[in-house]
Design a protein around this motif. Sequence first.
Motif, PDB file in Angstrom:
ATOM      1  N   ASP A 366       0.815  -1.217   0.000  1.00 26.08           N
ATOM      2  CA  ASP A 366       0.000   0.000   0.000  1.00 26.08           C
ATOM      3  C   ASP A 366       0.843   1.260   0.000  1.00 26.08           C
ATOM      4  O   ASP A 366       0.331   2.360   0.227  1.00 26.08           O
ATOM      5  CB  ASP A 366      -0.934   0.012   1.222  1.00 26.08           C
ATOM      6  CG  ASP A 366      -1.941  -1.116   1.173  1.00 26.08           C
ATOM      7  OD1 ASP A 366      -2.462  -1.410   0.082  1.00 26.08           O
ATOM      8  OD2 ASP A 366      -2.209  -1.724   2.233  1.00 26.08           O
ATOM      9  N   TRP A 367       2.113   1.108  -0.273  1.00 22.01           N
ATOM     10  CA  TRP A 367       3.046   2.237  -0.294  1.00 22.01           C
ATOM     11  C   TRP A 367       3.296   2.657  -1.737  1.00 22.01           C
ATOM     12  O   TRP A 367       3.304   1.839  -2.652  1.00 22.01           O
ATOM     13  CB  TRP A 367       4.354   1.828   0.367  1.00 22.01           C
ATOM     14  CG  TRP A 367       5.422   2.878   0.331  1.00 22.01           C
ATOM     15  CD1 TRP A 367       5.611   3.895   1.217  1.00 22.01           C
ATOM     16  CD2 TRP A 367       6.463   3.009  -0.652  1.00 22.01           C
ATOM     17  NE1 TRP A 367       6.698   4.647   0.856  1.00 22.01           N
ATOM     18  CE2 TRP A 367       7.236   4.131  -0.294  1.00 22.01           C
ATOM     19  CE3 TRP A 367       6.794   2.285  -1.812  1.00 22.01           C
ATOM     20  CZ2 TRP A 367       8.336   4.551  -1.042  1.00 22.01           C
ATOM     21  CZ3 TRP A 367       7.884   2.705  -2.558  1.00 22.01           C
ATOM     22  CH2 TRP A 367       8.648   3.817  -2.170  1.00 22.01           C
ATOM     23  N   GLY A 368       3.537   3.935  -1.946  1.00 24.86           N
ATOM     24  CA  GLY A 368       3.903   4.412  -3.274  1.00 24.86           C
ATOM     25  C   GLY A 368       2.863   4.064  -4.320  1.00 24.86           C
ATOM     26  O   GLY A 368       1.686   4.436  -4.203  1.00 24.86           O
ATOM     27  N   PRO A 369       3.259   3.334  -5.374  1.00 19.11           N
ATOM     28  CA  PRO A 369       2.296   2.965  -6.423  1.00 19.11           C
ATOM     29  C   PRO A 369       1.106   2.181  -5.888  1.00 19.11           C
ATOM     30  O   PRO A 369       0.030   2.187  -6.490  1.00 19.11           O
ATOM     31  CB  PRO A 369       3.138   2.103  -7.378  1.00 19.11           C
ATOM     32  CG  PRO A 369       4.546   2.531  -7.137  1.00 19.11           C
ATOM     33  CD  PRO A 369       4.630   2.889  -5.687  1.00 19.11           C
ATOM     34  N   GLY A 370       1.281   1.517  -4.750  1.00 16.66           N
ATOM     35  CA  GLY A 370       0.202   0.733  -4.173  1.00 16.66           C
ATOM     36  C   GLY A 370      -0.979   1.564  -3.702  1.00 16.66           C
ATOM     37  O   GLY A 370      -2.050   1.014  -3.418  1.00 16.66           O
TER      38      GLY A 370
END
Length: 422
Positions: A366-370
Amino acid sequence: MPSAQASSRSIAAGLRGHDNALGLIRLVLAFFVLVDHTFPLGGYGPDFGGQYTHEQANLGAIAVGGFFAISGYLIAKSGMSTDLLQFLWRRALRIFPGFLTVLLVAAFVVGPVIWVLNGHTLLSYFSFAPASPWHYLASNWTLAIGSYGIRDIFAATTPYGVQTGASVFNGSLWSLTYEWTCYLVIAVLLVTAVLRKARPVIAVIVAALFVAQIVQVLRPHALDAILPLLTNELMLRLSYPFMVGALIAVYARSIPLDHRIGVASGVVAVATLFTGGYAVFGVPAGVYFVLWLGAVLPAPLRRVGRTNDYSYGVYIYGFLVQQTLAYFGLYKLGFFPFLLGATIVTAGCAWLSWHIVEKRAMMLKDWGPGRGIAHWWQWTTAAMRIRPRQLPPAPVDPNEAELPPVSPQPRTGAEEPASRPQ
């Protein structure tokens, strides 16, 4: 025992969330691959099962097909609940960190140790050459395996090396490029909204693969001019269970979870293995059987793999571990001691892979592109929004700024003019 109410439930209900036994099944399938590889890597004869199935499939091929069936279901479900950016990011996190790590372990841990034990210098191992560890990494990091060996390691010191005359570190990694290709197919179906709004298209794709399987059996080279992508037999063989799994995923709420269908599917899959027709009819039957089994196994078994998924680590490390143990002569003790030793060491590698690499990578899902396209679109538009210009303060004359303020003075008679108008 399976619930008596299962026949009134759907596949979606039976496999909801993480409350299923798919983690256990994947772990068992990974172990089947280990068992199958024990035969050639220990020098005990051909892969298990081929002679009993009229060379339709061995135990390893059946297990890999099961992997792709489960992947098709889970990846399609993932595609239905994410956007394209999230989907590709999460799929890359799941497959690449563990894969790149096992390449590094082979090139910079196992390779140099065996090279030095063979009487060579460590410096010569790292020199640039066509079969160097650098070439091994550069040829394989994209998932498309271009080099299986380093130098001549294992070529003359293991039963498999003697049999093939080649250095092979990890013969299990070949399937990952096909799995990634299947992920990209789902990505295309996601971005074109097929997964959510045009589900019959997936049924058409599966029907085309069904026909292609028949053609492949009857006339192996007839597909060359029609479907060039499927001229690769492995691509056709693995994409078929994957897309059947994806088809079940998009219609999961409508497909019943029925014990009669589940048992019958298992019977059909096994029967076609021994009588023929497995590639055409046994595969889709086997896909339903595997998913049904994942839904109906008892609750204690459904806990396996729910939190810690070691199946990928078992799969990617098994071959490397077996080759290394074969180099040290463990195969001489016999089939079962060799398999037992490989299972224990591989389990340890899988544990380390999950807790040090894979799980930590998945924490970034769920970080960055997530965070998804919508999040980054809003962030970009907010960053690019033009704010109203604020005019700078008017310049002040420095001379005027230095003058003291003038206060009005009261008038006195002396200040009046000398003459007044009369």
